[in-house]
Design a protein around this motif. Structure first.
Motif: not given
Length: 495
Positions: A332-338, A378-386, A388-392
């Motif tokens: 989750i933290i890797p998907t946030l910009d603060l 939760v879904m926004p973190s799922l989609k943003e992680y994919i 940014r990271k290109g993986t699940l």
């Protein structure tokens, strides 16, 4: 036992902070537990530490309320902030003395309107529940009072305009605490609608826009309110009768969206309070929803199926707590910009909050409406992680399998859908359409059930099978859950 009052405290030689008299500079719509443990607590601390020197006049927003009880106690009440902080169990007591009185607009609306004549009045705070900020066209200017909160506020602002409309600086800084998006902006929108509907004039509309600052805010504190089961013992220990005891968690954070100039009048920094004034509250709301609420939604369903019932007990289980922390810190933290340090500090506070020894937070209570919660939290973190990271993200993907397993019920009742875990049945509560869907698919194969859930665009607003590899990964996790249980899946993910 004497009622809590200034006289009672003097007789006890009370040595804590008390403010007996000060100008009424704050009007507060709402007299319930939350505002008294949050806004009024912060104001009380500002009075003590920053010379804010302000009393708060309360206005109960609905007909049944606490006005008589508050006035009997001269606005005084005892607040306990309790929890787990820096590895220690904490129970802090404070007598709140910033409240002057409470008005009942349904018995004496003139008394509320008379507050507009007070030149010292500068702030309006409110929390009238999520339903409180709503435009009701049936409200009339002549109503005594208007039934909606924005209607009452418009009546109040117009009286203020009549009194001080030509004097700069006599509008208000309005702090909206309702749990809706852009609460301050929505409140202003309703007020302007009433101004037009009631033909209050362009001068008034211009005054509302230029002399008043409607602040959207984010509030964060769990308030548990009146401790019914402990009240008698607490009063015995206090040495006075307090019918307004309030309780909440230690953690508190208030984000106010508005100009930095607010600090010149609202000295939050000087009082060293956890209040942030910023030009954009949304990153902080996103942080709360994704980390705090997202963590809840990610682990509680799996934890319940693993045999747990209360959040605190989950935090004392290395596997479940480890799963939650991995979800937060790695996915989750890797998907946030603060700033990362801010995010990690907030996450650490979340774990301490979940350990609160004074709150028995039931997992089944958190499970209510988990479909919409998973989509929003939760879904926004799922989609943003994919993205940014290109993986699940493995833990978030597993949490979706936990969700399906939890909702895989077998019998519909009047109260909801029945599901089963080892040892007992449990009640699944969600929108009826969600429950009907899961009942219709109760006999599906694992693969068929996962496909049906992922392709249900009514639930998710999109087809989740379009996320590469997601459907197959969820199916793998659900198969493992069916064979070994959710606890085993969590354990595997920690290796």
């Amino acid at each position: 036992m004497k009622q809590l009052s200034y006289q009672t405290l003097k007789e006890q030689n009370y040595s804590g902070y008390l403010l007996e008299s000060a100008p009424e500079r704050v009007l507060q719509f709402g007299e319930g537990n939350f505002l008294r443990a949050f806004v009024d607590y912060f104001i009380d601390v500002m009075n003590e530490k920053a010379g804010f020197n302000s009393k708060v006049v309360l206005c109960q927003p609905i007909a049944p309320g606490l006005a008589d009880m508050i006035n009997e106690q001269e606005g005084l009440y005892t607040l306990f902030l309790r929890g787990f902080q820096d590895g220690q169990k904490v129970n802090k007591k404070r007598i709140i003395s910033c409240v002057s009185r409470c008005l009942n607009p349904y018995q004496d609306f003139d008394a509320v309107l008379d507050c507009t004549s007070n030149p010292d009045l500068r702030f309006i705070a409110c929390n009238t529940t999520e339903a409180g900020i709503a435009y009701d066209p049936s409200c009339q200017f002549s109503d005594i009072p208007a039934s909606s909160y924005p209607g009452k506020l418009t009546q109040f602002l117009y009286r203020r305009f009549e009194k001080f409309g030509t004097v700069p600086g006599k509008g208000f800084i309005i702090l909206s605490c309702e749990l809706i998006d852009d609460n301050g902006k929505e409140l202003e929108k309703c007020v302007l609608e009433y101004a037009k509907q009631w033909n209050l004039g362009e001068d008034f509309i211009a005054w509302v826009k230029t002399e008043n600052t409607f602040c959207s805010t984010l509030v964060d504190r769990i308030v548990t309110g009146y401790p019914r089961n402990e009240a008698d013992a607490i009063c015995e220990e206090l040495g006075y009768k307090d019918n307004l005891i309030d309780t909440g968690e230690i953690f508190g954070f208030w984000v106010i969206e508005g100009p930095q100039s607010i600090k010149e009048e609202f000295p939050v920094d000087k009082a060293e309070l956890p209040i942030l004034i910023t030009d954009n509250h949304k990153p902080y709301k996103q942080r709360k929803v994704r980390i705090l609420n997202g963590a809840h939604t990610s682990f509680v369903l799996g934890a319940y199926l693993a045999g747990q019932d209360i959040v605190r007990d989950c935090m004392n289980d290395d596997v479940i707590c480890g799963f939650m922390n991995k979800t937060i810190y790695d996915e989750i933290i890797p998907t946030l910009d603060l700033p990362q340090e801010e995010l990690k500090e907030f996450a650490a506070a979340v774990t301490e909050r979940f350990k609160n020894p004074f709150i028995d937070h039931a997992l089944l209570a958190i499970s209510l409406n988990s479909t919409s919660k998973w989509k929003a939290r939760v879904m926004p973190s799922l989609k943003e992680y994919i993205k940014r990271k290109g993986t699940l993200p493995s833990c978030i993907t597993a949490s979706f399998a936990f969700y399906i397993a939890f909702f895989h019920g077998h019998t519909m009742t009047e109260d909801g859908l029945l599901g089963s875990r080892p040892g007992n049945d449990y009640l699944i509560k969600d929108d009826q359409a969600v429950l009907d869907f899961y009942l219709a698919h109760k006999d599906d194969s694992c693969k068929g059930l996962v496909h049906a859930v992922c392709t249900n665009t009514d639930f998710w607003g999109e087809d989740l099978t379009k996320l590469e590899g997601f459907e197959a990964a969820v199916c793998t996790y659900l198969t493992q859950i069916n064979e070994n249980g959710t606890y085993a899946v969590m354990k595997t993910l920690l290796k």
